[in-house]
Design a protein around this motif. Structure first.
Motif, mmCIF file in Angstrom:
data_model
loop_
_atom_site.group_PDB
_atom_site.id
_atom_site.type_symbol
_atom_site.label_atom_id
_atom_site.label_comp_id
_atom_site.label_asym_id
_atom_site.label_seq_id
_atom_site.Cartn_x
_atom_site.Cartn_y
_atom_site.Cartn_z
ATOM 1 N N UNK A 20 27.473 -29.593 -36.111
ATOM 2 C CA UNK A 20 26.896 -30.709 -35.353
ATOM 3 C C UNK A 20 27.189 -32.029 -36.055
ATOM 4 N N UNK A 21 27.100 -32.050 -37.385
ATOM 5 C CA UNK A 21 27.385 -33.261 -38.126
ATOM 6 C C UNK A 21 28.831 -33.703 -37.958
ATOM 7 N N UNK A 22 29.768 -32.750 -38.030
ATOM 8 C CA UNK A 22 31.179 -33.087 -37.825
ATOM 9 C C UNK A 22 31.409 -33.611 -36.416
ATOM 10 N N UNK A 23 30.756 -32.976 -35.429
ATOM 11 C CA UNK A 23 30.895 -33.427 -34.050
ATOM 12 C C UNK A 23 30.425 -34.868 -33.891
ATOM 13 N N UNK A 24 29.208 -35.130 -34.353
ATOM 14 C CA UNK A 24 28.612 -36.453 -34.154
ATOM 15 C C UNK A 24 29.361 -37.517 -34.953
ATOM 16 N N UNK A 25 29.647 -37.233 -36.213
ATOM 17 C CA UNK A 25 30.290 -38.244 -37.050
ATOM 18 C C UNK A 25 31.717 -38.526 -36.587
ATOM 19 N N UNK A 26 32.476 -37.459 -36.278
ATOM 20 C CA UNK A 26 33.844 -37.660 -35.808
ATOM 21 C C UNK A 26 33.896 -38.442 -34.515
ATOM 22 N N UNK A 27 33.005 -38.097 -33.558
ATOM 23 C CA UNK A 27 32.992 -38.803 -32.282
ATOM 24 C C UNK A 27 32.504 -40.243 -32.461
ATOM 25 N N UNK A 28 31.520 -40.435 -33.339
ATOM 26 C CA UNK A 28 31.021 -41.794 -33.594
ATOM 27 C C UNK A 28 32.111 -42.673 -34.204
ATOM 28 N N UNK A 308 41.325 -38.502 -30.175
ATOM 29 C CA UNK A 308 41.293 -37.576 -31.310
ATOM 30 C C UNK A 308 39.880 -37.063 -31.551
ATOM 31 N N UNK A 309 38.903 -37.967 -31.446
ATOM 32 C CA UNK A 309 37.512 -37.554 -31.653
ATOM 33 C C UNK A 309 37.067 -36.583 -30.569
ATOM 34 N N UNK A 316 36.056 -27.871 -32.084
ATOM 35 C CA UNK A 316 34.916 -27.282 -32.782
ATOM 36 C C UNK A 316 34.022 -26.517 -31.827
ATOM 37 N N UNK A 317 33.859 -27.021 -30.600
ATOM 38 C CA UNK A 317 32.995 -26.337 -29.639
ATOM 39 C C UNK A 317 33.586 -24.995 -29.212
ATOM 40 N N UNK A 713 38.392 -32.366 -37.939
ATOM 41 C CA UNK A 713 38.616 -31.222 -37.078
ATOM 42 C C UNK A 713 39.201 -30.043 -37.830
ATOM 43 N N UNK A 714 40.153 -30.315 -38.712
ATOM 44 C CA UNK A 714 40.768 -29.241 -39.481
ATOM 45 C C UNK A 714 39.752 -28.591 -40.415
ATOM 46 N N UNK A 715 38.879 -29.390 -40.978
ATOM 47 C CA UNK A 715 37.843 -28.837 -41.860
ATOM 48 C C UNK A 715 36.889 -27.941 -41.065
ATOM 49 N N UNK A 716 36.522 -28.386 -39.876
ATOM 50 C CA UNK A 716 35.662 -27.560 -39.042
ATOM 51 C C UNK A 716 36.307 -26.235 -38.689
ATOM 52 N N UNK A 717 37.609 -26.267 -38.371
ATOM 53 C CA UNK A 717 38.317 -25.020 -38.056
ATOM 54 C C UNK A 717 38.411 -24.123 -39.277
ATOM 55 N N UNK A 718 38.579 -24.725 -40.462
ATOM 56 C CA UNK A 718 38.630 -23.925 -41.678
ATOM 57 C C UNK A 718 37.298 -23.220 -41.903
ATOM 58 N N UNK A 719 36.198 -23.944 -41.650
ATOM 59 C CA UNK A 719 34.883 -23.318 -41.794
ATOM 60 C C UNK A 719 34.705 -22.204 -40.769
#
Length: 822
Positions: A20-28, A308-309, A316-317, A713-719
């Motif tokens: 959720x943090x990656x989603x919100x921060x990346x989109x923001x 990109x965001x 991630x979703x 995004x790449x970090x989220x996919x790695x997780x």
């Protein structure tokens, strides 16, 4: 439903804060960058749109295509055309000259400098600017009238109620007293009259004496027209070629006209006021032109950051969709419909987008002042724009990032999910989508990075490129604004006697020249007469030692040679005068080398000019423009002076600030009525380079944002991969795989879309940069190093982004991995 959506988002934030943090921060971040750059684009597109009837106001430009020279367009036009334009075109409602000027007012021994415009009384009928105070009907009708801006009135009188007050102004050393007849209100929006503090009528004596009012081809400044109807622009443009042919033609010896066929070398064009800002990027003598493609590219970077965001959120979703599969299956078993689930998941996406939008607005408020300092433009957060744009962005981002994940989640079959021992991963199609999104994100980021590197190198190259003279240890003054040869001699001797001076020279041109004289000179070559338009500069003794140009052939001027010294204008007929050309002029006349030009004779009217030397090209103008062919003449200050000479002084062993103060002090003893300002040549040329550098900073900001969003995004996919491949790694390690082998396998999987992105980005960046560099007369080559640096940087950043998750996964104990639930 709103309560359900809110609770679901809060639950997801509690259970999976990373996603959720990656989603919100990346989109923001994407929203913040988009809003910031969008306001810059709006600012650039708003130039000159604030004037009433802007679609009926046009500027007349000159276009020259003299033999041997590169064709060019100039924003400065002869004022002689104005009365004939009004006679020949019934579509014209008003026509005025508009001249820039620097106005100085002396207060307590110090000069206060104001930016001014000189024009005709019809100015306010073309540009109906609001006035806070006005002497009704007399704004510019009297020769001594004066319009002040609000800031100028406050500076001079401490109040805006200044009607009837007198001001003694100093223009180029000439003093005159004026009566304030109006005070301007603030002008909304950027444009033609930005920063104008005084408006004055053009003195009648100037119209009688200045060549730009009398002769075709001689120009002082701008000509503006107001048409009766906005559709009349086409009729005006269609009629200008015939107008030039009729009005500017004359006999071969007619000094007023341009000869029997002016249309062969000269043309007029009409440009709408609202188009000037972008049109002037390639026009000489223009004030504030900017390349429209660059502005559009900056806007595109903002849009790409937003896309990109959104792609991050989709990535991630969809990666997380499997984690909610059992929730979906249970809810469907209990009777939830697919449409209800789809609505909920879309609501979650819109709520996350709303939160990101609020954070993005805060990011924008931080970035806009930074961007304003980078560009030097008066850009501020426009809440009116944000008020209608932000809701659209939030809804658009929510829909763009939520539709596909909602379709995937709501489409799960309960029986399949509940019967499976592991959570679904989405299959090959979902994996391909995720890789495609990563490849798309990094291709955009890498392309921007490569372009940023090329832009940075080009701006650095322009700063350090050889300009044909030595910049270090050189200070250049301002025009003396006098043709008095005695005063010029005294100034020359006084500046030469300042301690620390090694040489001094006068010239009529300077770095960032404000006025140029171009004249046609003919050469009778064996193949026939060749005529070229040459830029003229008259120089004094000491010029070679001061500017240090390179002599390529022949010799330099020498006071011992009588024919080197310029004769008086009335004595020049039937004489031969020695001159020096630059390389461009040598090529214009078709000489194969500088040495071949030595001894050849040029003709202009009844005077002959023998070429005694050739120097390398000296660049005093914009790096985007070609260096013009130039001819140098020489004056020893014995019997002929200069037309408003510009002093240049070389010094050593003294700090620059100390030398500047010494020169200013010496200047004041002879010209106390003109404020002096001795500055380095680089400072005079700064406007030519600062714009590209500032826009390069914006590209850098966009590149960093794009790369950072892609890495999120790449970090989220790695997780996600760490969670999905836990069992797989346990099995591989049980079968003997080592930690380094596991790391190589995982890094390879993550780098495949990044490598694909690099392959896509390189040709796109090459095409874009080649087109951009073609606008410069001097430019760098597209070095493969820029592409290698961009690719290497992207790969290193990608590896570092996933390395933490990869190391953790490679070091897992097989037994614990095999016991873990999938």
């Amino acid at each position: 439903m709103l309560s359900t959506v809110t609770k679901s988002v809060l639950r997801q934030a509690y259970r999976h804060p990373l996603y959720v943090g990656l989603n919100v921060f990346g989109l923001a971040l994407g929203i913040g960058v988009f809003l910031t750059l969008a306001q810059l684009v709006r600012f650039e597109y708003s130039f000159n749109t604030n004037f009433a009837d802007a679609d009926r106001i046009v500027r007349i430009d000159e276009r020259w295509s003299e033999p041997g020279t590169t064709p060019y367009e100039s924003a400065d036009t002869t004022f002689r055309a104005i009365p004939f334009l009004k006679q020949d075109f019934p579509q014209i409602e008003e026509a005025i000259p508009l001249m820039g000027t620097t106005v100085r007012v002396e207060r307590e021994g110090h000069f206060i400098t104001f930016t001014g415009k000189m024009t005709d009384p019809a100015f306010f009928r073309i540009f109906p600017l609001p006035l806070l105070h006005e002497n009704t009907g007399k704004s510019l009708t009297e020769p001594d009238s004066l319009i002040l801006s609000k800031s100028a009135a406050l500076s001079l009188f401490g109040t805006i109620d200044a009607i009837g007050k007198t001001v003694t102004i100093n223009q180029s050393g000439e003093k005159s007293t004026h009566v304030v007849t109006g005070v301007l209100a603030a002008i909304s929006g950027p444009g033609l009259l930005d920063g104008v503090e005084m408006i004055l009528p053009i003195p009648p004596q100037m119209k009688e004496k200045r060549s730009c009012f009398l002769f075709w081809g001689s120009s002082c400044s701008k000509v503006f027209l107001k048409l009766k109807n906005k559709k009349d622009i086409n009729a005006l443009r269609d009629g200008l070629p015939n107008f030039v042919e009729r009005r500017a033609s004359g006999g071969a010896d007619d000094r007023i006209s341009l000869g029997p066929h002016p249309e062969k070398v000269y043309a007029l064009s009409a440009i709408l006021l609202r188009d000037l800002h972008f049109h002037d990027a390639t026009v000489q003598d223009a004030d504030d032109g900017v390349n429209q493609n660059v502005v559009d590219s900056i806007g595109l970077i903002g849009l790409l950051a937003l896309l990109l965001a959104c792609a991050n959120t989709v990535n991630l979703a969809t990666a997380r969709a499997g984690m909610r599969a059992r929730e979906v299956a249970l809810r469907k078993t209990l009777g939830a419909s697919r449409s209800a689930l789809f609505t909920q998941f879309m609501g979650e996406a819109l709520l996350i987008s709303l939160i990101a939008g609020v954070v993005g607005m805060a990011v924008c408020e931080v970035l806009v002042p930074i961007m304003a300092s980078m560009t030097g433009d008066a850009i501020h957060v426009d809440y009116g724009f944000i008020l209608w744009a932000l809701p659209l962005i939030i809804i658009g981002c929510g829909l763009a990032s939520g539709v596909y994940p909602a379709l995937v989640l709501s489409g799960y079959q309960p029986a399949t999910i509940l019967a499976a021992t592991r959570m679904p991963s989405g299959g090959r199609r979902a994996a391909m989508l995720r890789n495609a999104l990563v490849a798309g994100q990094f291709s955009i980021a890498v392309c921007i990075v490569i372009c940023t590197l090329a832009i940075d190198q080009q701006t650095r190259f322009l700063r350090t490129a050889d300009r044909g003279y030595v910049k270090s240890g050189l200070l250049v003054g301002q025009q003396m604004e006098t043709e008095d040869i005695g005063l010029q001699r005294r100034m020359f001797d006084m500046l030469r006697g300042v301690p620390g001076v090694t040489s001094i020279a006068f010239g009529e041109l300077e770095p960032d020249p404000h006025s140029q004289t171009r004249t046609n000179f003919a050469y009778n070559s064996p193949g026939g007469a060749v005529e070229a338009q040459l830029l003229q500069d008259r120089i004094s003794p000491g010029y070679r030692e001061t500017y240090r140009p390179r002599v390529l052939a022949g010799r330099w001027f020498d006071s011992a040679h009588g024919q080197d010294d310029s004769p008086l204008p009335g004595e020049s007929a039937n004489t031969t005068q020695n001159v020096i050309l630059n390389e461009k002029a040598v090529r214009a006349y078709g000489f194969s080398s500088p040495a071949e030009a030595i001894g050849k004779v040029l003709h202009m009217d009844k005077t002959q000019y023998e070429i005694i030397g050739v120097i390398s090209d000296i660049r005093f103008g914009s790096p985007r423009e070609t260096v013009p062919p130039e001819i140098l003449t020489f004056s020893t200050l014995t019997h002929r002076g200069f037309d408003n000479p510009v002093p240049a002084v070389r010094f050593k062993d003294v700090p620059r600030s100390v030398m500047a103060e010494r020169f200013n002090r010496a200047w004041r003893t002879l010209r106390p009525d003109i404020a002096s300002n001795f500055v380095p040549a680089d400072e005079l040329m700064e406007p030519y380079y600062a714009g590209d550098e500032r826009r390069g900073h914006l590209f850098t900001m966009g590149a960093v944002a794009a790369l950072f969003i892609a890495c999120l995004g790449l970090y989220g996919l790695a997780a996600f991969a760490a969670a999905r491949r836990f069992h797989e790694i346990g099995i591989r390690k049980t079968l003997g795989a080592t930690a380094p082998q596991i790391i190589r396998l995982l890094v390879h999987d993550f780098l495949r879309p990044v490598l694909l992105a690099c392959l896509i980005a390189c040709p796109v960046a090459w095409v874009l940069m080649r087109q951009w560099l073609s606008e410069f007369d001097e430019r760098i080559a597209l070095n493969p190093a820029y592409f290698l640096i961009g690719i290497s940087g992207a790969i290193i950043i990608a590896v570092l982004t996933v390395l933490g998750q990869t190391l953790r996964l490679a070091q897992v104990e097989p037994a614990r991995a095999l016991r873990a639930e999938g």
